[in-house]
Design an enzyme around this catalytic site. Structure first.
Site, PDB file in Angstrom:
ATOM      1  N   SER A 156       0.812  -1.402  -0.091  1.00  0.00           N
ATOM      2  CA  SER A 156       0.121  -0.162   0.013  1.00  0.00           C
ATOM      3  C   SER A 156       0.728   1.030  -0.079  1.00  0.00           C
ATOM      4  O   SER A 156       2.193   1.287   0.761  1.00  0.00           O
ATOM      5  CB  SER A 156      -1.207  -0.345   1.391  1.00  0.00           C
ATOM      6  OG  SER A 156      -1.381   1.218   1.566  1.00  0.00           O
ATOM      7  N   TYR A 188      -2.082  -0.751  10.379  1.00  0.00           N
ATOM      8  CA  TYR A 188      -2.094  -0.922   9.485  1.00  0.00           C
ATOM      9  C   TYR A 188      -0.765  -0.753   8.625  1.00  0.00           C
ATOM     10  O   TYR A 188       0.294  -2.122   7.415  1.00  0.00           O
ATOM     11  CB  TYR A 188      -2.968  -0.238   8.503  1.00  0.00           C
ATOM     12  CG  TYR A 188      -3.481  -0.236   7.012  1.00  0.00           C
ATOM     13  CD1 TYR A 188      -4.383  -1.453   6.485  1.00  0.00           C
ATOM     14  CD2 TYR A 188      -2.531   0.447   5.772  1.00  0.00           C
ATOM     15  CE1 TYR A 188      -4.339  -1.453   5.360  1.00  0.00           C
ATOM     16  CE2 TYR A 188      -3.030   0.389   4.850  1.00  0.00           C
ATOM     17  CZ  TYR A 188      -3.287  -1.006   4.137  1.00  0.00           C
ATOM     18  OH  TYR A 188      -3.962  -0.657   3.257  1.00  0.00           O
TER      19      TYR A 188
HETATM   20  N1  LIG Z   1      -8.852  -0.907  -2.111  1.00  0.00           N
HETATM   21  C1  LIG Z   1      -7.780   0.159  -1.398  1.00  0.00           C
HETATM   22  O1  LIG Z   1      -7.579   1.731  -1.616  1.00  0.00           O
HETATM   23  C2  LIG Z   1      -6.088  -0.059  -0.715  1.00  0.00           C
HETATM   24  C3  LIG Z   1      -5.389   1.286  -0.963  1.00  0.00           C
HETATM   25  C4  LIG Z   1      -4.116   0.660  -0.266  1.00  0.00           C
HETATM   26  C5  LIG Z   1      -4.008  -1.194  -0.585  1.00  0.00           C
HETATM   27  N2  LIG Z   1      -4.856  -2.232  -0.583  1.00  0.00           N
HETATM   28  C6  LIG Z   1      -4.678  -3.362  -0.597  1.00  0.00           C
HETATM   29  O2  LIG Z   1      -5.239  -4.205  -1.658  1.00  0.00           O
HETATM   30  C7  LIG Z   1      -5.397  -5.258  -1.276  1.00  0.00           C
HETATM   31  C8  LIG Z   1      -6.990  -6.138  -1.178  1.00  0.00           C
HETATM   32  O3  LIG Z   1      -7.642  -5.038  -0.780  1.00  0.00           O
HETATM   33  P1  LIG Z   1      -9.225  -4.415  -1.033  1.00  0.00           P
HETATM   34  O4  LIG Z   1      -9.248  -2.672  -1.456  1.00  0.00           O
HETATM   35  O5  LIG Z   1      -9.201  -5.353  -2.632  1.00  0.00           O
HETATM   36  O6  LIG Z   1     -10.261  -4.915   0.132  1.00  0.00           O
HETATM   37  P2  LIG Z   1     -10.864  -5.600  -0.031  1.00  0.00           P
HETATM   38  O7  LIG Z   1     -12.326  -5.672  -1.017  1.00  0.00           O
HETATM   39  O8  LIG Z   1     -12.176  -5.601   1.392  1.00  0.00           O
HETATM   40  O9  LIG Z   1     -10.901  -6.853   0.239  1.00  0.00           O
HETATM   41  C9  LIG Z   1      -9.944  -7.627   0.766  1.00  0.00           C
HETATM   42  C10 LIG Z   1     -10.088  -9.015   0.346  1.00  0.00           C
HETATM   43  O10 LIG Z   1      -8.817  -9.682   1.503  1.00  0.00           O
HETATM   44  C11 LIG Z   1      -9.749 -11.024   1.926  1.00  0.00           C
HETATM   45  N3  LIG Z   1      -9.324 -11.369   3.253  1.00  0.00           N
HETATM   46  C12 LIG Z   1      -9.699 -10.436   4.571  1.00  0.00           C
HETATM   47  N4  LIG Z   1      -9.361 -10.914   5.426  1.00  0.00           N
HETATM   48  C13 LIG Z   1      -8.703 -12.461   4.886  1.00  0.00           C
HETATM   49  C14 LIG Z   1      -7.888 -13.514   5.532  1.00  0.00           C
HETATM   50  N5  LIG Z   1      -7.718 -13.869   7.214  1.00  0.00           N
HETATM   51  N6  LIG Z   1      -8.202 -14.541   4.367  1.00  0.00           N
HETATM   52  C15 LIG Z   1      -8.119 -14.462   3.742  1.00  0.00           C
HETATM   53  N7  LIG Z   1      -8.959 -13.586   3.074  1.00  0.00           N
HETATM   54  C16 LIG Z   1      -8.911 -12.638   3.727  1.00  0.00           C
HETATM   55  C17 LIG Z   1     -11.245 -10.478   1.941  1.00  0.00           C
HETATM   56  O11 LIG Z   1     -11.868 -11.961   1.825  1.00  0.00           O
HETATM   57  P3  LIG Z   1     -13.797 -11.766   2.282  1.00  0.00           P
HETATM   58  O12 LIG Z   1     -14.474 -10.563   1.351  1.00  0.00           O
HETATM   59  O13 LIG Z   1     -13.632 -13.215   2.324  1.00  0.00           O
HETATM   60  O14 LIG Z   1     -13.273 -11.082   3.462  1.00  0.00           O
HETATM   61  C18 LIG Z   1     -11.637  -9.629   1.134  1.00  0.00           C
HETATM   62  O15 LIG Z   1     -11.122 -10.385  -0.391  1.00  0.00           O
HETATM   63  C19 LIG Z   1      -4.955  -5.294   0.278  1.00  0.00           C
HETATM   64  O16 LIG Z   1      -4.098  -6.199   0.802  1.00  0.00           O
HETATM   65  C20 LIG Z   1      -5.045  -3.923   0.810  1.00  0.00           C
HETATM   66  O17 LIG Z   1      -4.059  -3.430   1.695  1.00  0.00           O
HETATM   67  C21 LIG Z   1      -5.765  -1.389  -0.759  1.00  0.00           C
END
Ligand SMILES: NC(=O)c1ccc[n+]([C@@H]2O[C@H](COP(=O)([O-])OP(=O)(O)OC[C@H]3O[C@@H](n4cnc5c(N)ncnc54)[C@H](OP(=O)(O)O)[C@@H]3O)[C@@H](O)[C@H]2O)c1
Length: 242
Positions: free
Chosen positions: A89, A102
Site C-alpha cells: 500500500s 495498518y
Molecule cells: N482499496 C484501497 O484503497 C487499497 C489501498 C492500498 C492497499 N490496498 C490493499 O489491497 C489489498 C486488497 O484490498 P481491497 O482494497 O481489495 O479490499 P477488500 O475489497 O476489502 O478485499 C480484501 C480481501 O481480503 C480478503 N481477506 C480478509 N481477511 C482474510 C483472511 N483472513 N484470509 C483470506 N482472505 C482474507 C477478503 O475476503 P472476504 O471478503 O472473504 O473477507 C477480501 O477478499 C489489501 O492488501 C489492501 O491492504 C487497498
C-alpha cells in the site's frame, strides 16, 4: 477461465495445508506460476487506544498470513521458477496518524519482500511489491465501520483527545477512495506485476500512490508531517477542529 475457488482463511493453518495439498495433487500436474498475496484489512485507531487483540488481528491477516502462505507455496514456486506478488500500500511507505497498525503491517511486508527478493533471486523466483493508493473496493467501508466501533469503545478522555482525528481520517479515507481507481484498473497493474517478463521490483497504483511514495522518499519527516496535517485539516468536524 479455469478459475477454481478454494476456501482459504490465511490465518488458519489447516486451510493453507489443504491448499498446498490441492496443488501437490493436481490431477493435470500443472505448475504453480505465481502467488498474489492480496488479502488485507484496515484497522484504524490511534496507537494509544487500539486494543492489543486488534493489533494482533491486523498483523495476523496483513502480515503473518502472507508469510504462512508464502512458506507453503515456495516449494511449488521453486519447481516452476514462479513469482510472488505482495500487495502492499502507499501506507507501506507513509504512516499517517491512526494508521499505525495498518502501516506497521505494510512497512513490514515491504521489508520482508526486499529480503525475500534478495534470497530468491539466485533461485530465479521474482518477488514484486504492488503499492496501491485509493481503489474503490470494500476496504474503506469496512475500515470505516471498524473505526466507528473503536471510537464508541474509547473512554471519554480518549474521545476528547482523538475523536476529531478519527472523524477526520474517516472523512478523508472516504474521499480518498471515492476519487480512487476502479478495482479493474488496479487489477491491470497487478496482472502486469504477475506477467511482465522482466518485472520491476515495485509498481504503484494510481497517481496518489506515485506522488506520496516519492514525497516520502525525498521530504524530511517534519515537512511530511506538515503536508499530512494540512491535507487532513479540512476533514475535521466543526465541533472538533484540528
Ligand atoms: N482499496 C484501497 O484503497 C487499497 C489501498 C492500498 C492497499 N490496498 C490493499 O489491497 C489489498 C486488497 O484490498 P481491497 O482494497 O481489495 O479490499 P477488500 O475489497 O476489502 O478485499 C480484501 C480481501 O481480503 C480478503 N481477506 C480478509 N481477511 C482474510 C483472511 N483472513 N484470509 C483470506 N482472505 C482474507 C477478503 O475476503 P472476504 O471478503 O472473504 O473477507 C477480501 O477478499 C489489501 O492488501 C489492501 O491492504 C487497498
Amino acid at each position: 477461465m479455469g478459475i477454481e475457488p478454494v476456501i482459504l482463511d490465511i490465518t488458519v493453518p489447516e486451510h493453507i495445508d489443504a491448499l498446498a495439498k490441492r496443488i501437490a495433487d493436481d490431477p493435470k500436474k500443472r505448475k504453480l506460476r505465481a502467488v498474489v498475496n492480496n488479502a488485507g484489512i484496515a484497522v484504524n485507531a490511534p496507537v494509544e487506544t487500539l486494543p492489543l487483540d486488534q493489533w494482533r488481528l491486523q498483523f495476523d491477516v496483513n502480515l503473518f498470513g502472507h508469510i504462512a502462505v508464502t512458506q507453503a507455496m515456495l516449494p511449488f514456486l521453486h519447481q516452476s521458477r514462479g513469482r510472488i506478488v505482495n500487495i502492499s500500500s502507499v501506507g507501506g511507505k507513509v504512516a499517517m496518524g491512526t494508521y499505525g497498525a495498518y502501516s506497521g503491517t505494510k512497512f513490514a511486508l515491504e521489508a520482508i519482500s526486499d529480503s525475500l527478493r534478495r534470497e530468491l533471486a539466485p533461485h530465479d523466483i521474482q518477488v514484486v511489491v504492488v503499492e496501491p493508493g485509493g481503489v474503490q473496493t470494500e476496504m474503506t467501508p469496512h475500515g470505516i465501520e471498524r473505526a466507528r466501533a473503536f471510537v464508541d469503545e474509547m473512554t471519554p478522555a480518549q474521545r476528547q483527545r482523538y475523536g476529531g482525528l478519527m472523524q477526520a481520517v474517516i472523512n478523508q479515507s472516504a474521499e480518498f477512495t471515492k476519487k480512487g481507481l476502479s478495482a479493474e484498473q488496479a487489477a491491470l497493474v497487478i496482472a502486469k506485476a504477475v506477467t511482465a517478463r522482466k518485472p520491476r521490483t515495485r509498481y504503484t497504483i494510481g497517481r496518489d500512490a506515485a506522488l506520496l511514495t516519492r514525497l516520502a522518499r525525498i521530504l524530511p519527516d517534519r515537512t511530511l508531517d506538515r503536508v499530512a496535517a494540512a491535507n487532513l485539516r479540512a476533514h475535521f468536524p466543526k465541533e472538533h477542529p484540528a
